[in-house]
Design a protein around this motif. Sequence first.
Motif, PDB file in Angstrom:
ATOM      1  N   THR A  55     -17.937  22.007 -59.703  1.00 18.27           N
ATOM      2  CA  THR A  55     -19.385  21.665 -58.577  1.00 18.27           C
ATOM      3  C   THR A  55     -18.833  21.104 -57.397  1.00 18.27           C
ATOM      4  OG1 THR A  55     -19.593  19.497 -59.279  1.00 18.27           O
ATOM      5  CG2 THR A  55     -20.857  21.485 -60.434  1.00 18.27           C
ATOM      6  N   ILE A  56     -19.555  21.318 -56.408  1.00 14.61           N
ATOM      7  CA  ILE A  56     -19.382  20.447 -55.021  1.00 14.61           C
ATOM      8  C   ILE A  56     -20.690  20.012 -54.453  1.00 14.61           C
ATOM      9  CG2 ILE A  56     -17.504  22.215 -54.240  1.00 14.61           C
ATOM     10  CD1 ILE A  56     -19.509  23.640 -52.614  1.00 14.61           C
ATOM     11  N   GLN A  57     -20.388  19.045 -53.554  1.00 13.87           N
ATOM     12  CA  GLN A  57     -21.408  18.519 -53.072  1.00 13.87           C
ATOM     13  C   GLN A  57     -21.874  19.220 -51.828  1.00 13.87           C
ATOM     14  OE1 GLN A  57     -20.854  14.318 -51.954  1.00 13.87           O
ATOM     15  NE2 GLN A  57     -22.453  14.449 -50.170  1.00 13.87           N
ATOM     16  N   LEU A  58     -23.457  19.549 -51.992  1.00 17.16           N
ATOM     17  CA  LEU A  58     -24.003  20.556 -50.838  1.00 17.16           C
ATOM     18  C   LEU A  58     -24.126  19.812 -49.515  1.00 17.16           C
ATOM     19  CD1 LEU A  58     -24.670  23.472 -50.774  1.00 17.16           C
ATOM     20  CD2 LEU A  58     -27.082  22.664 -50.993  1.00 17.16           C
ATOM     21  N   GLU A  73     -25.270  17.964 -56.124  1.00 17.73           N
ATOM     22  CA  GLU A  73     -24.129  18.581 -56.666  1.00 17.73           C
ATOM     23  C   GLU A  73     -24.624  19.965 -57.363  1.00 17.73           C
ATOM     24  OE1 GLU A  73     -20.791  17.744 -57.394  1.00 17.73           O
ATOM     25  OE2 GLU A  73     -21.297  15.882 -56.051  1.00 17.73           O
ATOM     26  N   VAL A  74     -23.815  21.054 -56.710  1.00 17.01           N
ATOM     27  CA  VAL A  74     -24.029  22.263 -56.833  1.00 17.01           C
ATOM     28  C   VAL A  74     -22.732  23.165 -57.344  1.00 17.01           C
ATOM     29  CG1 VAL A  74     -25.768  22.453 -55.285  1.00 17.01           C
ATOM     30  CG2 VAL A  74     -23.507  23.079 -54.509  1.00 17.01           C
ATOM     31  N   PRO A  75     -22.963  24.171 -58.280  1.00 19.74           N
ATOM     32  CA  PRO A  75     -21.808  25.023 -58.503  1.00 19.74           C
ATOM     33  C   PRO A  75     -21.144  25.660 -57.675  1.00 19.74           C
ATOM     34  CG  PRO A  75     -23.816  25.929 -59.366  1.00 19.74           C
ATOM     35  CD  PRO A  75     -24.334  24.694 -58.808  1.00 19.74           C
ATOM     36  N   VAL A  76     -20.052  26.106 -57.635  1.00 18.59           N
ATOM     37  CA  VAL A  76     -19.252  26.641 -56.571  1.00 18.59           C
ATOM     38  C   VAL A  76     -19.555  27.999 -56.189  1.00 18.59           C
ATOM     39  CG1 VAL A  76     -17.117  25.061 -56.646  1.00 18.59           C
ATOM     40  CG2 VAL A  76     -17.513  27.108 -57.814  1.00 18.59           C
ATOM     41  N   GLU A 131     -23.321  30.237 -67.998  1.00 16.18           N
ATOM     42  CA  GLU A 131     -21.888  30.185 -67.230  1.00 16.18           C
ATOM     43  C   GLU A 131     -21.915  28.760 -66.378  1.00 16.18           C
ATOM     44  OE1 GLU A 131     -19.198  32.136 -67.085  1.00 16.18           O
ATOM     45  OE2 GLU A 131     -19.952  33.179 -68.832  1.00 16.18           O
ATOM     46  N   GLY A 132     -22.957  28.071 -66.499  1.00 16.81           N
ATOM     47  CA  GLY A 132     -23.022  27.024 -65.528  1.00 16.81           C
ATOM     48  C   GLY A 132     -23.454  27.257 -64.178  1.00 16.81           C
ATOM     49  N   ALA A 133     -23.957  28.415 -63.944  1.00 22.77           N
ATOM     50  CA  ALA A 133     -24.150  28.901 -62.525  1.00 22.77           C
ATOM     51  C   ALA A 133     -25.852  28.715 -62.555  1.00 22.77           C
ATOM     52  CB  ALA A 133     -23.895  30.460 -62.456  1.00 22.77           C
ATOM     53  N   ASN A 134     -26.280  27.618 -62.389  1.00 22.96           N
ATOM     54  CA  ASN A 134     -27.613  27.084 -62.253  1.00 22.96           C
ATOM     55  C   ASN A 134     -28.332  27.391 -60.850  1.00 22.96           C
ATOM     56  OD1 ASN A 134     -26.510  24.756 -61.470  1.00 22.96           O
ATOM     57  ND2 ASN A 134     -28.013  23.547 -62.525  1.00 22.96           N
ATOM     58  N   PHE A 135     -27.500  27.594 -59.730  1.00 21.40           N
ATOM     59  CA  PHE A 135     -27.943  27.580 -58.442  1.00 21.40           C
ATOM     60  C   PHE A 135     -28.489  28.965 -58.032  1.00 21.40           C
ATOM     61  CE2 PHE A 135     -27.964  25.390 -54.266  1.00 21.40           C
ATOM     62  CZ  PHE A 135     -28.254  26.609 -53.420  1.00 21.40           C
ATOM     63  N   ASP A 188     -17.270  37.297 -64.067  1.00 20.53           N
ATOM     64  CA  ASP A 188     -16.174  37.319 -63.407  1.00 20.53           C
ATOM     65  C   ASP A 188     -16.123  36.389 -62.256  1.00 20.53           C
ATOM     66  OD1 ASP A 188     -14.572  38.999 -65.226  1.00 20.53           O
ATOM     67  OD2 ASP A 188     -14.881  40.888 -64.044  1.00 20.53           O
ATOM     68  N   CYS A 189     -17.177  36.522 -61.358  1.00 19.35           N
ATOM     69  CA  CYS A 189     -17.207  35.612 -60.359  1.00 19.35           C
ATOM     70  C   CYS A 189     -17.136  34.260 -60.799  1.00 19.35           C
ATOM     71  CB  CYS A 189     -18.478  35.851 -59.477  1.00 19.35           C
ATOM     72  SG  CYS A 189     -18.451  37.509 -58.884  1.00 19.35           S
ATOM     73  N   CYS A 190     -17.813  33.948 -61.861  1.00 17.40           N
ATOM     74  CA  CYS A 190     -17.846  32.595 -62.280  1.00 17.40           C
ATOM     75  C   CYS A 190     -16.334  32.129 -62.769  1.00 17.40           C
ATOM     76  CB  CYS A 190     -18.776  32.341 -63.426  1.00 17.40           C
ATOM     77  SG  CYS A 190     -20.328  32.492 -62.937  1.00 17.40           S
ATOM     78  N   LYS A 191     -15.633  32.945 -63.207  1.00 17.10           N
ATOM     79  CA  LYS A 191     -14.221  32.234 -63.591  1.00 17.10           C
ATOM     80  C   LYS A 191     -13.466  32.116 -62.372  1.00 17.10           C
ATOM     81  CE  LYS A 191     -13.673  35.787 -67.701  1.00 17.10           C
ATOM     82  NZ  LYS A 191     -13.102  36.782 -68.000  1.00 17.10           N
ATOM     83  N   ALA A 192     -13.790  32.239 -61.307  1.00 17.71           N
ATOM     84  CA  ALA A 192     -13.093  32.192 -60.002  1.00 17.71           C
ATOM     85  C   ALA A 192     -13.191  30.398 -59.832  1.00 17.71           C
ATOM     86  CB  ALA A 192     -13.714  32.728 -58.744  1.00 17.71           C
ATOM     87  N   SER A 193     -14.034  29.807 -60.401  1.00 19.33           N
ATOM     88  CA  SER A 193     -14.096  28.469 -60.417  1.00 19.33           C
ATOM     89  C   SER A 193     -12.686  27.819 -60.953  1.00 19.33           C
ATOM     90  CB  SER A 193     -15.327  27.955 -61.003  1.00 19.33           C
ATOM     91  OG  SER A 193     -15.231  26.461 -61.219  1.00 19.33           O
TER      92      SER A 193
END
Length: 305
Positions: free
Chosen positions: A3-6, A12-15, A41-45, A279-284
Amino acid sequence: MRTIQLGSSQLEVPVVAVGCMRINSLSKPEAERFVQAALEEGANFFDHADIYGGGTCEEIFAEAIHMTPAVREQIILQSKCGIRSGMFDFSKEHILASVDGILKRLNTEYLDVLLLHRPDALVEPEEVAEAFDQLERAGKVRHFGVSNQNPMQIELLKRYVKQPLIANQLQLSITNANMISNGINVNMENNAAIGRDGSILDYSRLHDMTIQPWSPFQYGFFEGVFLGSDKFPELNQAIDTVATKYGVSNTTIAIAWLLRHPAKMQPVIGSMNIDRLKDCCKASEIYLTREEWYAIYRAAGNKLP
């Protein structure tokens, strides 16, 4: 998901942000599976706009996620307004009406983030400020930002708007990287040195605004995807080499290239394919070396001075 700070907010948001522009291409069961896969995947944004599918994308999403107060607490919702048929509209009346429509379609009482879509040439920033104040007081929008705006357009808004503008959606990919290239080619007599955005990359870092790259796989405006394209053989070879090293797909590396930039961007992915989403989420989890980042940058046809 990392996550990062928006922007300057405490949010706090997923990247990786999940763009929902194409969710109306899915059947109801497919949409449900896609949204669930994103959450796993934790992609909740989730990123929306009132014009996507004429509003149907927001409705489909709300149904797919089975929106309830409990579900709402687990996700972060962003939407955009300001584009109308044949025109742009940042009037107070339109912003307020748009948000009411968005909330109804998403079956929620508030948005975490509202972005103003394409810049309105007739913008009256005083009206935007009044709209933002009203939305914030009513608890309908918690954070605000813009999309496709340059520094001076943002500064004009900030003269009147009291809420921090925490994000800016901008087109950016390995092949559409002028905002990076013109900073590398300062004072050079070549096309890459031409600033087309008023140094928005540096401005965003200086003013704590998160850049949300849209169309991270596209070349041109919407000419096609560079991954696997015979128009970019050197680029695909470079990406594939790095992908093999890390044991991931070329999709993962294309997103990891954006995430490697110290501006701490949040790419908005638009694929409705669950495997590509993963695959996109794996970039994290991937952190490219400086050598790998520049090798991919050069392979896209970008030259160092």
